[in-house]
Design an enzyme around this catalytic site. Structure first.
Site, short mmCIF file in Angstrom:
data_model
loop_
_atom_site.label_atom_id
_atom_site.label_comp_id
_atom_site.label_asym_id
_atom_site.label_seq_id
_atom_site.Cartn_x
_atom_site.Cartn_y
_atom_site.Cartn_z
N LEU B 69 0.82 -1.22 0.00
CA LEU B 69 0.00 0.00 0.00
C LEU B 69 0.86 1.27 0.00
O LEU B 69 0.31 2.38 -0.07
CB LEU B 69 -0.98 -0.01 1.18
CG LEU B 69 -1.95 -1.20 1.19
CD1 LEU B 69 -2.96 -1.08 2.33
CD2 LEU B 69 -2.68 -1.37 -0.14
N ASP B 158 8.99 -9.49 2.75
CA ASP B 158 8.64 -9.54 1.33
C ASP B 158 9.16 -8.36 0.53
O ASP B 158 9.22 -7.23 1.01
CB ASP B 158 7.13 -9.60 1.13
CG ASP B 158 6.76 -9.72 -0.34
OD1 ASP B 158 7.04 -10.77 -0.92
OD2 ASP B 158 6.24 -8.74 -0.90
N ASP B 311 -0.49 -9.55 -4.59
CA ASP B 311 0.83 -8.89 -4.67
C ASP B 311 0.68 -7.51 -5.34
O ASP B 311 1.54 -7.08 -6.11
CB ASP B 311 1.86 -9.74 -5.42
CG ASP B 311 3.30 -9.29 -5.17
OD1 ASP B 311 3.51 -8.37 -4.36
OD2 ASP B 311 4.21 -9.86 -5.81
#
Lengths: 323, 431
Positions: B69, B158, B311
């Site tokens: 985000l 990630d 993703d």
């Protein structure tokens, strides 16, 4: 005039998108231009009034000078831009650089760039003709064309010819352009080199993989020996230059075992004593310097055709200057 | 916050994968909770908003375990509010936000910030994921306990792999104390340095550095081995290769605590999409071969792959308008995920709609131990009304995300969300 432009398209980004006819057209158009460079006054007016920018993001001596000679012998106005010392080194993007050049009303851009796909990227974003002078590991179409012209000069044909491309195929744009051009015109292409420097699934390009240099020498009519970049050692692809020369170097001793005399080619610059021994490079079957000469003619042909010239006019332009 | 007005959703095909039910019914939402699911529900006297869902599907809201985000740090390409709105427009009632923000979400204050911004947006719920290592540098463990107390639902580095096997081991062990999964981006950087796309015939032709499938599979295998060693719960992010699927299948046969997600682009596209140096087809892991895509589809259908995650990775137009080598990895996905899933997995006959909804609601809720993913009485009133029959064409200009980087522009899809309810409030209604 427009038919030839349509025949090649707006840009020359590679030999993969071209048809056999288009490649043949370039090679045939190069023939009359060879002769221009042999005259005392090496100039024809074909591109008079055209403005060409040579935009080199990577260091190059041979290719840049060859393009510049080709442009000047066609009477074009040329500007050379090197990446260092320009706005590029101040962080300007490729597309902004090109658009600024185009705002100065240019006709063509000859570009060398370190990223694969850069020439196509540029061609899609500006109206000028774009000629790829080497993009990353993708293509170097005028090198492929000059190699083909040199082979055709020597053998009188390309169909059925066996050409082995030897060395660092993985990182080579010269190899890719040769593979596309030669296979489209009916030659057989072999690739030879250590497996660490072979691209994945390369057989699917329609080539024969020759694991050892001895295999290539037995198989081929001509060897096109690629330059070994010295940084491949640091990247762990090869143990040492010495071993590379011992295992893959082209020497007279190895060539003496060939069933016939092999034509020896190299796109330069050479590492003598690494991929090629000096007595091979300077030997009777080497066409390394004729390749350089043909480079100018092929580049003249490409510039001329993209600018809208026709092969017939190229012939007459050459003759008119003779008188 | 005052309690929202009760909502009665009438006559829809109600699919609740948590109970395996599928049939026409009414759904009554009261006080932010599911009050009842049944036939001919008549609410008590008072003000009730009635929504006619006849011909449409009513399901628990979709849950995405993997989004970026970009807040804090890159609010020009997305912020938590715009991302949560894009999620709601895509039918998601909850998204999990990866911690590779700037600065990295690696402490309780940063986790609390993401949670607070998500609550303020009042769109899809935003669940923070904390970093595994401080600064995602791969060295020192972040404070899992404090981050969980502040609202983190999982930990992940990630965007980067956990290179050190020792760090991955300790993360899996330490996470057990708090009952959270460790989500890993599986990549061996010694095999993928400088890679721009899948290593195969297309990378050979385009002259781009290849990312071999082995670069992912080696780390998938390592993580499975460490899950067995530690008893920890590992969640494998965005798997892209048939070899990875095979490794997960074997791990599940052994009964290990391993779960896995696949992204819509990996089950839809192949490396052919990179043709022409299309930077909107550049992501990590890369689009691979048809055999990989087919294995991923099969594995989603048979349950080897637990869930579909987007993703969602927004990037600025200028960042993708570059030489391929220099363009960043990633595409946005929140507003195309459901349409792609229906079109590619259900319309093709690989799985049924209830099976797909299981993978996009109940399964992700269970993996990260989230509320939602169910319509049982008392569950949060997180509900989506889906139109699964209408065809539409992807037009990035209509996205609610701030970014437009998608390879699916112009693609014809079937199925999308019409109305999204979070905590009993309507947070998105297709106009």
């Amino acid at each position: 005039m427009t038919t030839a432009t349509a025949a090649l398209g707006k840009d020359l980004v590679g030999l993969e998108p071209l048809s056999a006819e288009q490649i043949r057209l370039i090679l045939d158009t190069a023939e009359p231009f060879k002769e221009v460079s042999e005259r005392s006054i090496k100039k024809v007016p074909a591109l008079r009034g055209k403005t060409i920018v040579n935009l080199f993001f990577e260091a190059s001596t041979r290719t840049r000078i060859s393009f510049e000679f080709a442009e000047k012998r066609l009477s074009a106005d040329t500007v050379n831009v090197a990446a260092s010392g320009s706005s590029v080194s101040k962080g300007e993007t490729l597309v902004d650089t090109a658009r600024n050049l185009e705002a100065m009303r240019i006709d063509m851009v000859v570009m060398r760039h370190g990223s694969s796909g850069a020439a196509r990227f540029l061609g899609e974003r500006i109206a000028s003709n774009v000629i790829n002078a080497g993009d990353g590991k993708h293509e170097h179409p005028t090198q492929g064309l000059l190699d083909m012209l040199t082979l055709r000069d020597h053998f009188g044909r390309l169909e059925g010819l066996k050409v082995a491309i030897c060395g660092d195929v993985l990182h080579s744009r010269v190899a890719r352009s040769n593979i596309w051009g030669l296979t489209k015109l009916g030659a057989e292409v072999g690739v030879c080199g250590p497996m660490t420097l072979m691209p994945r699934d390369v057989r699917e390009l329609g080539v024969t993989v020759l694991p050892r240099i001895e295999d290539a020498i037995q198989w081929a009519d001509a060897l096109n020996i690629l330059r070994l970049q010295l940084e491949r050692m640091q990247a762990g692809f090869l143990p040492s230059l010495r071993e590379y020369n011992r295992v893959f170097g082209v020497s007279n001793d190895r060539l003496s075992k060939a069933p016939k005399d092999l034509l020896i080619m190299h796109p330069g610059p050479m590492n003598r004593g690494v991929e090629i021994d000096s007595d091979v490079a300077d030997g009777p079957h080497s066409v390394i310097l004729p390749q350089v000469t043909n480079g100018v003619a092929v580049r003249m042909a490409v510039l001329y055709l993209l600018a809208g010239g026709t092969p017939a006019l190229a012939q007459s332009a050459g003759r008119a200057e003779d008188k | 916050m005052s309690s929202p007005k009760p909502i009665l959703i009438r006559g829809g095909r109600v699919i609740d994968p948590s109970r395996g039910t599928d049939g026409v019914a009414d759904v009554l939402l009261v006080g932010g909770r599911v009050e009842a699911v049944g036939l001919n529900i008549r609410p008590e006297e008072g003000e009730v908003e009635t929504i006619d869902a006849a011909g449409r599907v009513v399901a628990p809201g979709l849950i995405d375990l993997h989004t970026h985000l970009r807040e804090p740090g890159n609010e020009d390409v997305e912020n938590i509010a715009s991302g949560a709105l894009a999620a709601a427009a895509g039918g998601f009632t909850a998204v999990c936000a990866m911690p590779n923000t700037d600065p990295v979400t690696d402490n309780q204050a940063a986790v609390g910030f993401v949670k607070a911004r998500g609550e303020a947006a009042r769109r899809a719920r935003v669940y923070p994921i904390g970093a595994i290592s401080l600064g995602q540098k791969g060295q020192q463990l972040a404070e899992f306990g404090e981050m969980v107390a502040a609202g983190a639902v999982a930990v992940s580095d990630d965007g980067k792999p956990v290179v050190s096997s020792h760090l991955m081991r300790t993360a899996l062990e330490y996470a057990r104390t708090f009952g959270i999964p460790v989500a890993d981006h599986c990549e061996d950087p010694t095999l993928t340095a400088g890679a721009a796309m899948h290593e195969g015939i297309v990378s050979t032709r385009l002259g781009l550095k290849g990312y071999p499938s082995a670069g992912e599979e080696i780390m998938v295998a390592r993580d499975i081995i460490l899950a067995e060693l530690t008893g920890g719960q590992v969640h494998l992010c965005h798997l892209s290769s048939r070899g990875s699927v095979e490794l997960v299948r074997r791990a599940k046969e052994k009964g290990l605590r391993v779960t896995a997600e696949v992204c819509p682009h990996h089950f839809t596209l192949t490396h052919d999409a990179v043709e022409g140096y299309n930077t909107n087809a550049k992501m990590s892991p890369p689009l691979r071969e048809a055999a990989d895509r087919d294995a991923l589809r099969q594995a989603i259908a048979d349950g080897t792959i637990d869930t579909i995650a987007t993703d969602h990775a927004p990037h600025h137009y200028d960042a993708k308008e570059r030489e391929f080598d220099d363009a960043p990895n990633g595409i946005i996905g929140l507003e195309t995920a459901f349409g792609l899933a229906i079109t590619e997995l259900v319309e093709t006959g690989l799985m049924t709609l209830p099976e797909l909804l299981l993978r996009m609601t109940t399964a992700p809720a269970r993996i990260f131990n989230l509320p939602g993913g169910t319509l049982v009485t008392g569950a949060p009133a997180d509900v989506v009304i889906l139109d699964v029959g209408t065809e539409w064409v992807v037009d990035p200009r209509e996205f609610h995300s701030k970014s437009r980087n998608t390879p699916f522009a112009g693609r014809r899809l079937k199925g999308r969300a019409d109305l999204t309810i979070v905590g009993g409030e309507i947070v998105y209604r297709r106009s």
